[in-house]
Design a protein around this motif. Structure first.
Motif, PDB file in Angstrom:
ATOM      1  N   PRO A  80     157.495  31.390 -40.152  1.00 41.58           N
ATOM      2  CA  PRO A  80     158.482  31.757 -41.185  1.00 41.58           C
ATOM      3  C   PRO A  80     159.707  32.518 -40.687  1.00 41.58           C
ATOM      4  CG  PRO A  80     156.264  32.092 -42.017  1.00 41.58           C
ATOM      5  CD  PRO A  80     156.122  31.742 -40.556  1.00 41.58           C
ATOM      6  N   TRP A  81     159.537  33.353 -39.658  1.00 44.93           N
ATOM      7  CA  TRP A  81     160.656  34.176 -39.189  1.00 44.93           C
ATOM      8  C   TRP A  81     161.354  33.578 -37.974  1.00 44.93           C
ATOM      9  CZ3 TRP A  81     155.553  35.501 -39.592  1.00 44.93           C
ATOM     10  CH2 TRP A  81     154.806  35.532 -38.417  1.00 44.93           C
ATOM     11  N   ASP A  82     161.002  32.356 -37.625  1.00 46.02           N
ATOM     12  CA  ASP A  82     161.589  31.705 -36.454  1.00 46.02           C
ATOM     13  C   ASP A  82     162.399  30.504 -36.903  1.00 46.02           C
ATOM     14  OD1 ASP A  82     162.151  31.363 -33.816  1.00 46.02           O
ATOM     15  OD2 ASP A  82     160.182  30.604 -33.237  1.00 46.02           O
ATOM     16  N   ASP A  83     163.380  30.107 -36.097  1.00 46.14           N
ATOM     17  CA  ASP A  83     164.224  28.995 -36.535  1.00 46.14           C
ATOM     18  C   ASP A  83     164.489  27.955 -35.448  1.00 46.14           C
ATOM     19  OD1 ASP A  83     165.919  30.349 -34.860  1.00 46.14           O
ATOM     20  OD2 ASP A  83     167.467  30.759 -36.356  1.00 46.14           O
TER      21      ASP A  83
ATOM     22  N   VAL B 183     153.695  43.316 -38.850  1.00 46.46           N
ATOM     23  CA  VAL B 183     154.872  43.024 -39.681  1.00 46.46           C
ATOM     24  C   VAL B 183     156.175  43.323 -38.944  1.00 46.46           C
ATOM     25  CG1 VAL B 183     156.093  43.637 -41.795  1.00 46.46           C
ATOM     26  CG2 VAL B 183     153.603  43.380 -41.837  1.00 46.46           C
ATOM     27  N   HIS B 184     156.214  44.426 -38.204  1.00 48.56           N
ATOM     28  CA  HIS B 184     157.459  44.813 -37.539  1.00 48.56           C
ATOM     29  C   HIS B 184     157.837  43.863 -36.395  1.00 48.56           C
ATOM     30  CE1 HIS B 184     154.484  46.760 -34.878  1.00 48.56           C
ATOM     31  NE2 HIS B 184     155.406  46.638 -33.935  1.00 48.56           N
ATOM     32  N   GLU B 185     156.897  43.020 -35.968  1.00 49.79           N
ATOM     33  CA  GLU B 185     157.181  42.057 -34.902  1.00 49.79           C
ATOM     34  C   GLU B 185     157.514  40.672 -35.454  1.00 49.79           C
ATOM     35  OE1 GLU B 185     154.062  41.922 -32.032  1.00 49.79           O
ATOM     36  OE2 GLU B 185     154.125  44.077 -31.607  1.00 49.79           O
ATOM     37  N   ARG B 186     157.492  40.537 -36.762  1.00 51.21           N
ATOM     38  CA  ARG B 186     157.771  39.224 -37.356  1.00 51.21           C
ATOM     39  C   ARG B 186     159.274  39.017 -37.511  1.00 51.21           C
ATOM     40  NH1 ARG B 186     153.005  39.316 -42.046  1.00 51.21           N
ATOM     41  NH2 ARG B 186     151.339  39.965 -40.605  1.00 51.21           N
ATOM     42  N   VAL B 187     159.920  38.904 -36.373  1.00 54.96           N
ATOM     43  CA  VAL B 187     161.371  38.688 -36.319  1.00 54.96           C
ATOM     44  C   VAL B 187     161.649  37.573 -35.321  1.00 54.96           C
ATOM     45  CG1 VAL B 187     161.979  41.040 -36.981  1.00 54.96           C
ATOM     46  CG2 VAL B 187     161.609  40.505 -34.570  1.00 54.96           C
ATOM     47  N   GLY B 188     162.747  36.893 -35.499  1.00 58.62           N
ATOM     48  CA  GLY B 188     163.130  35.837 -34.569  1.00 58.62           C
ATOM     49  C   GLY B 188     163.427  36.402 -33.191  1.00 58.62           C
TER      50      GLY B 188
END
Length: 275
Positions: A49-52, A261-266
Motif C-alpha cells: 500500500p505505501w509503495d509505488d 507503522v512508522h516504517e510503512r513508507v515508500g
C-alpha cells in the motif's frame, strides 16, 4: 505539472506493467514479478500500500529479446531507457518509462543523469553457475564492474568511510574509472553476462542494481524460478516464480509480517508528476 499521490503513481506504474507483459505474452518472453512487487502480489494481491514502484525480472535470453523488441517498436508514450543507448541514462537497470510523467528528486550518481518518468525496472536474471561457488565468483566480478562504474560517475573524489588506508587505495581506482567512463564498465558487465549465461545452469543470480545488498541473498537455485505460476496483482493475473516463498524468505526473512507503522513508507525520495 500535477503532483501525483501514491495511488495515482501506482496506477501509472501498473499500466506500464500491463504494457510490458502484453509484449511478453505476444512474443513468448518469460518474466516474473520480483522483489517488493512480488511481496505485494503474495501478501496484498497488489501493491504494497505505501509503495509505488514495480520490479520484474527476465532470464537473460528473454531479457535480451525484450530489449531488442523494445528498441525496434514505435511507442509515443512508453520508452525504453537503457545505458549506452539512451542519452544521459547511467543506471545498470533498464526501465520502461511513461513519458507523460516525470519524477523529480531521484538520487543520482551522475549529475547529468536523465530525469525519468514513472517507470518499471527490469532486472536481468543470469543463469551462470553449475555450482553455487561459480555463481558467487560471477557475482563478485559484476559487483566490481558496478563499483567502478559508480566511481566513474562521481564528479569529485569521495573519501572512504572506513579509514585513511582505504581512501589511499581507492584513489587510483577512481582516476582509472573517470578515464574509462560509466559506459565502458556497463559494456564489461553485459559482455560477461552474455558470455557466461546458460539456462541449463543450476544456479542463477540477479546482480544489477543490488543497492549494496549482501550478494549471498541474491543467488538462487534455478529451479525456484522454473516456468512460474500465476498470481493476482491488482485484479489481473501475472507470473511469479514457482518457488516464490523460498526466494522471498531468503531475501527478506519473514516477508508476510507487516513492518511497524512508522516504517510503512515508500523507499523512494522523489515526487512524481503528470505532465
Amino acid at each position: 505539472m500535477n503532483l501525483l499521490n501514491t495511488k495515482e503513481s501506482q496506477n501509472y506504474a501498473f499500466e506500464i506493467l500491463k504494457f510490458i507483459t502484453a509484449i511478453c505474452e505476444d512474443q513468448n518472453i518469460k518474466y516474473f514479478l520480483i522483489w517488493g512487487t512480488l511481496i505485494g502480489a503474495v501478501r496484498h494481491s497488489g501493491f504494497i500500500p505505501w509503495d509505488d514502484d514495480i520490479d520484474i525480472c527476465m532470464p537473460r535470453n528473454d531479457y535480451n529479446r525484450f530489449i531488442k523488441y523494445m528498441e525496434s517498436m514505435k511507442s509515443n508514450r512508453y520508452k525504453l531507457y537503457i545505458e549506452g543507448k539512451s542519452k544521459n541514462y547511467y543506471l545498470s537497470l533498464p526501465r520502461v518509462v511513461d513519458t507523460k510523467t516525470v519524477v523529480i528528486g531521484e538520487r543520482k550518481e551522475n549529475e547529468n543523469q536523465l530525469d525519468c518518468g514513472i517507470f518499471v525496472d527490469i532486472y536481468p536474471l543470469d543463469f551462470v553457475g553449475s555450482t553455487k561457488k561459480e555463481c558467487e565468483s560471477y557475482f563478485k566480478k559484476q559487483i566490481k564492474y558496478e563499483w567502478l562504474k559508480g566511481l566513474s560517475q562521481q564528479k569529485s573524489f569521495v573519501k572512504s568511510k572506513s579509514n585513511a588506508i582505504n581512501t589511499i587505495i581507492k584513489i587510483p581506482f577512481y582516476l582509472y574509472s573517470r578515464i574509462k567512463g560509466p559506459d565502458y564498465f556497463y559494456e564489461k558487465m553485459e559482455k560477461l553476462a552474455n558470455l557466461k549465461h546458460s539456462i541449463e545452469n543450476d544456479y542463477c543470480c540477479s546482480c544489477y542494481g543490488t543497492g549494496g545488498m549482501n550478494y549471498k541473498k541474491l543467488i538462487f537455485k534455478s529451479n525456484l524460478f522454473g516456468e512460474g505460476r500465476e498470481c493476482m496483482f491488482n485484479g489481473c493475473s501475472f507470473i511469479i516464480p514457482i518457488g516464490y516463498d523460498d526466494i522471498l524468505k531468503q531475501v527478506y526473512g519473514d516477508y508476510m509480517k507487516l513492518p511497524p507503522v512508522h516504517e510503512r513508507v515508500g523507499h523512494h525520495e522523489y515526487k512524481a508528476y503528470k505532465l
